[in-house]
Design a protein around this motif. Structure first.
Motif, PDB file in Angstrom:
ATOM      1  N   UNK A   6      12.063  -1.851   1.090  1.00 30.61           N
ATOM      2  CA  UNK A   6      10.920  -0.967   1.074  1.00 30.61           C
ATOM      3  C   UNK A   6      10.528  -0.610  -0.357  1.00 30.61           C
ATOM      4  N   UNK A   7      11.515  -0.393  -1.219  1.00 31.13           N
ATOM      5  CA  UNK A   7      11.249  -0.053  -2.617  1.00 31.13           C
ATOM      6  C   UNK A   7      10.584  -1.236  -3.320  1.00 31.13           C
ATOM      7  N   UNK A   8      10.991  -2.464  -2.970  1.00 35.47           N
ATOM      8  CA  UNK A   8      10.388  -3.647  -3.593  1.00 35.47           C
ATOM      9  C   UNK A   8       8.912  -3.776  -3.220  1.00 35.47           C
ATOM     10  N   UNK A   9       8.551  -3.428  -2.008  1.00 31.57           N
ATOM     11  CA  UNK A   9       7.157  -3.497  -1.565  1.00 31.57           C
ATOM     12  C   UNK A   9       6.314  -2.482  -2.336  1.00 31.57           C
ATOM     13  N   UNK A  10       6.836  -1.287  -2.552  1.00 35.29           N
ATOM     14  CA  UNK A  10       6.113  -0.248  -3.301  1.00 35.29           C
ATOM     15  C   UNK A  10       5.937  -0.692  -4.752  1.00 35.29           C
ATOM     16  N   UNK A  11       6.989  -1.249  -5.365  1.00 33.45           N
ATOM     17  CA  UNK A  11       6.888  -1.744  -6.743  1.00 33.45           C
ATOM     18  C   UNK A  11       5.863  -2.869  -6.836  1.00 33.45           C
ATOM     19  N   UNK A  12       5.857  -3.760  -5.848  1.00 31.03           N
ATOM     20  CA  UNK A  12       4.907  -4.865  -5.833  1.00 31.03           C
ATOM     21  C   UNK A  12       3.470  -4.353  -5.707  1.00 31.03           C
ATOM     22  N   UNK A  13       3.254  -3.364  -4.839  1.00 36.02           N
ATOM     23  CA  UNK A  13       1.915  -2.795  -4.662  1.00 36.02           C
ATOM     24  C   UNK A  13       1.446  -2.100  -5.940  1.00 36.02           C
ATOM     25  N   UNK A  14       2.324  -1.359  -6.576  1.00 36.09           N
ATOM     26  CA  UNK A  14       1.964  -0.664  -7.819  1.00 36.09           C
ATOM     27  C   UNK A  14       1.642  -1.673  -8.911  1.00 36.09           C
ATOM     28  N   UNK A  15       2.458  -2.734  -9.040  1.00 37.73           N
ATOM     29  CA  UNK A  15       2.183  -3.738 -10.064  1.00 37.73           C
ATOM     30  C   UNK A  15       0.883  -4.486  -9.773  1.00 37.73           C
TER      31      UNK A  15
END
Length: 147
Positions: free
Chosen positions: A1-10
């Motif tokens: 879930x944290x990886x998806x948030x980081x990907x969306x922010x980037x």
């Protein structure tokens, strides 16, 4: 879930950076271009009130613009052109127009028609060329002789 948030922010950061660069390129190109409005109208010039076609150029930019030539064209007829080589006494075109200022010149109707360029009852386009080799044209105007 944290990886998806980081990907969306980037992803959104990349899109924002691309939009910022695109805006700067557009703004740079817009600021380097001359912004001039040209009009051609019938008017009376001089102490003898000679009937003339008055060509005006309004510099809507903040930078000074150098106008290198002014001419009249018959609308729809590319071969019929009258070019002004030297400005008449009191004229400011061709020449430099300061930022947020205007310049004006005129073509004497009687003299121009005696040279073979019919002005009255035709669509005429006033044209200018800047020192940066950009052309600006007025809207076609029908010049009617004064009665």
């Amino acid at each position: 879930m944290v990886d998806v948030i980081k990907l969306a922010i980037s992803f959104f950061a990349g899109v924002a950076a691309a939009c910022g660069v695109g805006w700067r390129v557009y703004k740079h190109r817009y600021e380097r271009r001359d912004h001039i409005r040209v009009t051609a109208k019938l008017g009376f010039v001089g102490t003898g009130a000679e009937l003339s076609v008055v060509v005006s150029a309004v510099n809507t930019d903040l930078r000074d613009v150098t106008i290198s030539s002014v001419w009249l064209e018959a609308a729809g007829d590319d071969e019929r052109t009258v070019v002004m080589f030297r400005p008449p006494l009191g004229s400011s075109l061709p020449g430099t127009i300061a930022g947020r200022a205007a310049g004006t010149t005129w073509f004497d109707v009687a003299h121009t028609e005696s040279e073979g360029f019919a002005i009255t009852a035709r669509e005429i386009v006033g044209c200018i060329r800047t020192a940066a080799d950009e052309e600006f044209r007025s809207a076609p105007t029908v010049i009617l002789a004064a009665q």
